[in-house]
Design a protein around this motif. Sequence first.
Motif, short mmCIF file in Angstrom:
data_model
loop_
_atom_site.label_atom_id
_atom_site.label_comp_id
_atom_site.label_asym_id
_atom_site.label_seq_id
_atom_site.Cartn_x
_atom_site.Cartn_y
_atom_site.Cartn_z
N TYR A 203 0.83 -1.21 0.00
CA TYR A 203 0.00 0.00 0.00
C TYR A 203 0.87 1.26 0.00
N LEU A 204 1.86 1.32 0.87
CA LEU A 204 2.66 2.53 1.03
C LEU A 204 3.55 2.80 -0.17
N LEU A 211 5.57 10.40 0.93
CA LEU A 211 5.88 10.18 2.34
C LEU A 211 6.94 11.17 2.83
N SER A 215 9.74 8.64 6.90
CA SER A 215 8.94 7.48 6.52
C SER A 215 9.50 6.79 5.28
N LEU A 219 10.30 2.90 5.32
CA LEU A 219 9.67 2.00 4.37
C LEU A 219 10.63 0.91 3.94
N PRO A 223 8.67 -0.78 7.95
CA PRO A 223 7.49 0.00 7.57
C PRO A 223 6.47 0.17 8.69
N ASP A 234 1.80 12.04 6.17
CA ASP A 234 1.82 10.60 6.44
C ASP A 234 0.50 10.16 7.07
N LEU A 238 -2.13 7.30 5.76
CA LEU A 238 -2.42 6.14 6.60
C LEU A 238 -3.91 5.94 6.87
N ALA A 241 -4.92 2.99 4.95
CA ALA A 241 -3.96 1.88 4.95
C ALA A 241 -4.62 0.62 5.49
#
Length: 442
Positions: A203-204, A211, A215, A219, A223, A234, A238, A241
């Motif tokens: 996802y990220l 980000l 972050s 990652l 993460p 961020d 999220l 997320a």
Amino acid sequence: CRIKSRRSGINTNLKSRSKPMSRLQPVRGTADLLPDSMAKHRLVIDAARAASARYGFQEMATPIFEFSEVFSRPLGESSDIVTKENYSFADRGGEILTLRPENTAGVVRAMISGGLTQSLPLKYFYAGPMFRYERPQKGRMRQFHQVGIEYLGPNDALADAEIIACGARFLASLGVLDDCELHLNSLGDSNSRMAYRAALIAYLETFADQLSDDSKTRLAVNPLRILDSKDAGDCAILQDAPRLQDYLNDVSKAHFADLTAALDGAGVAWVFDPLLVRGLDYYCHTAFEFVTTSLGAQGTVLGGGRYDGLAEMLGGPKVAGVGWAAGVERLAMLVETASVNNPRVAILTADDGARQAAFRLAEQLRDAGIDIDLPTSGAMGKKLKKADKAGIRTAVIMGSDELAKNTVQLRNLSDGRQQELPLHPDDCSGLAAAIAKSLLAP
């Protein structure tokens, strides 16, 4: 001339570096604990000690500094604590040491280095200062104090329930539990976390360029720490997320169900908080915090969870563990009253002729178990005012006239009532009994 010049230079340099004593202040992020503040700190620590003893926890202490790897291994090299907040230094022997930012790792290190893994289970209570280089604010200091408990050995949910119940009992004994809310979440076992980690990365990665810099680093390294980010961008990412609870396996769900059933049975109220994720590598299963709205942004007063992988990270055998820590400064701000233990009786001399006899009597009464304040100078009026300001309600007054008659005056400073009592130089038991009776009087 050269000698004169050097001396002049030295003197000028010293003057430029020195500061008037009135400008000396504690180092930023530290504070002096004067008697009123110390009384609240002592109240918090004593309450934690008593509550933990009720559950069989024994007090221990670790060194204030450790080899840096004791903290860098379990906290993770990419964590904010290690990269930004640790007070680390090299000693004269070249060893890299760190002032402890928390105490769980130190307690587990003590278990391993002390060869105590054959004595499991172990239940420890601790209290003492911790150190983090943070921006000082209300309830957050660079030198702060914590109380905590660690339960090493059992891996079942009832152990989690016991330490949470202990925390609730501790807060209740301070009279602050009603102002707190217990937030509870499950982090799952290692298999659940691995499945969730893969989903979170997938996802990220779609937002990698949006980000924050911290972050982006996390990652690639860890993460799950991104979930702790306070960056506004961020936090927005999220919101959608994946949620950890959607990836819990049956073992993790059963552990959480046993925990909540135990808490419900014991009458410990809790709320489910799916966003509560401890930012340390060694946590698993249970994560919890007691949160209050009475302290502004710094709302967590006690928090902890399960850390079954910590001993292995430190090079020891696999030993399960669960525990919590609480900030003494934050709890002290919630405690409404805490009286300083002032001396309960003052011995006041009317003239210099009674000074030696007063000193001897003070020691005799202290031997009898009575706390004594003996001012050695000042006029009688000032002594009485100071005793009253200190909360002292009983005074023994003596002067040359009283000594000539082998008597003293026992005065109630609340209402001014006074009585004459016999003084036996070698036996103060009768006077001590009379003082004790006056202290018990309403």
